[in-house]
Design an enzyme around this catalytic site. Sequence first.
Site: not given
Ligand code: BGC
Length: 748
Positions: A284
């Site tokens: 993530d």
């Molecule tokens: C979130 C994810 C997301 C990623 C990309 C993160 O802050 O937890 O779910 O896919 O950002 O935007």
Amino acid sequence: MRLAMKSAAFALVITLMAGCTGKNSRNEIDHQVEALLSKMTLHEKIGQMTQYSYGGEKDSIPREVIEQVEKGEIGSFLNIHEVGVSNKLQSLAVNNSRLHIPLLIARDVIHGFRTMFPVPLGQAASWNTLLVQKAARISAIEASAEGIRWTFAPMLDVAHDPRWGRIAESCGEDPYLISKLGVAMIRGYQSDNLADSTALAACGKHFVGYGAAEQGIDYNTTWIPEVLLRDLYLVPFREGVKNGLATIMSAFNDLNGIPASGNPFTLRQVLRKEWNFDGVVVSDYTAMLEMINHGYCTDEKEVAYKAIMAGVDMEMVSTTYSKYLEELVKEKKVPEKRIDDAVRRILKLKFKLGLFRNAYTAPGRNKVDLQPDFLATAQELATQSLVLLKNENHALPLNRNIRSIAVIGPLADSPADLMGCNVADGQAKDSRTPLFALRQSCEPSVRINYAQGLKTSRSKETTGFSEALDAARRSDVVVLFLGEEAILSGEARSRAFLDLPGAQEDLVREVAKAGKPMVFVIMAGRPLVFNTITPLAQSVIYSFHPGIMGGPAIADILLGKSVPSGKLPVSFPRTVGQVPIYYNHMNTGRPPTEQSKDIPTGTALDPVGYTAYQLDVSYTPEYPFGYGLSYTTFSYGDLKLSSQTLMKSDSLVITTSLANTGVFDGTEIAQLYIRDIAASVTQPVKELKGFQRLNLKRGQKVTVRFVLYPEDLAMHNDKMQWVTEPGKFFVWIGGSSDSGLKGEFEYR
Ligand code: BGC
């Protein structure tokens, strides 16, 4: 077919291997990957493992980003949302980098791209796998038109805590329902063939346990015993992997003391070894780097080391791989094989997506903005996501003789809030609000008296109250649009209170002074607590933020043009003090008794016995998992089991009759639950094992048939073996988790 390869020889190899059918066989792809991998420098390999965020325009791509792409230092981008930018970057990679490797372009396509569908929790309330799949397909068609071929969805987290803002992005509390809907989303995004130019690789997230954050605070610590991890939190991921899920995202949370993005047990042992997952694992957003804050790594080099050794293939946004992996390999701390394995998986995905044949997207291809049939699907899904919680004296649908309707509340005409959280590319101007839709759908003779009452859901400014009361006085019926704005749910939007924010309850009490029948439509990204005002309404419809077609969906339900069919994918607490409350809990040694049922919320009664309950609230939820009313009524009868025993390698058929006993045609979601009465590891009091959406004409009676197999009864024992233990089971078929006809059988 355009092959923008500079090296003619290489191009020829690729062409021959790709074949002319457009479909690459596994074997061919493996050869292609190996051929390419053997040409790559360590530096280029690590480049493939690096994901960069760029959200700007085509003409303002920073010089250093261009250079990095040309040097093969970036394998993937996120946050690109426009075909001009995606094509430009692809051309830099394909034409100017030494090995011409195309980029993997990713985006959060969570509940729609341009056509915004209900938030996932709302989609889950439909329990309609085919429709959810269709919505994901539409999202993929729209997103791929902008060059996006990878979505960070579906979220497969099990969510027990409505304080957690990301519950809106989840499919609720039940592993079976989440699995079914998650797989439907995966099918919709990926289609039958990733090489289809409209296919998106799906990404199951957040691996794993992210939804169990303490206090419901986003990113917070999780402690999950292995048996619970395996029987609950891992289940939807396991089902996703079984059903062709292409990628997985490692989570932010610290899981049992080891952050999920550097966790060898979950990533290497479970995901790779036990499940044989051969797709890509992406961290993530800066989750790897955050392992320093967790106190698991001292510096970035250690982050890179721990993440690669645990099994993260691609680093999102932070740059520890690009800075330190080469060094770590040269120092022989990280075997190059680890890097090769990661790159192999990334390249394989790029081949499967057909990016080596054509990395570009024709501008205008599938230009499908707000296509009518997409909007129709969005409306259908929004309709099926609405849950009727209360309908006293059949107050809904609104009587045909009604001449005037007061439409009141901060969410009656709030286009952005209709879309809900996590809207990357949707546009508020596309939203058709309930006010707009009611004005369109009602007969011209029906007067709509609109008053906002409060500017936003959080507002405490009461100057709009008198106008609202006046509107109510001038109307035959009042429909109040209450709830929570979109920005109160989603990532990092945790709440400590679950009540309607701002002065909404005061607004309701003020409007009630008109003495007119009241209907509440509550829109939110989570279960809210509003039982102090529920008695003031004859009817309550719950709408998890329903997407751009939410208005027409709600108007049709209010006016009886469609009939509610949604059922709750999550339990609703009576008060925040009950959280976490979920139907599939364990029994305890002293389960609560009837005496401790229905204690009015907030009344500290004299203690009644020594059982597991709270003195000042009933132990039951306000609304249980699986609950939802219709305008018609359904009656279950005559539960039959094909046998009293289920033998190994056999199956058990369970049937009931189901009759539509009301005056509307309607849809019932029949649910099958079981309980393992005694096992070597204690089991939940109920577990969903099947569901069916059934359309019944009024007066119609059908037989509902479910089949149970021994593996449906399986669980992890204390040695973490997946077993079905002999013994007795209860089984129920009914319309919610707290009702149903009960039977019993034995597994031998
Ligand atoms: C979130 C994810 C997301 C990623 C990309 C993160 O802050 O937890 O779910 O896919 O950002 O935007």
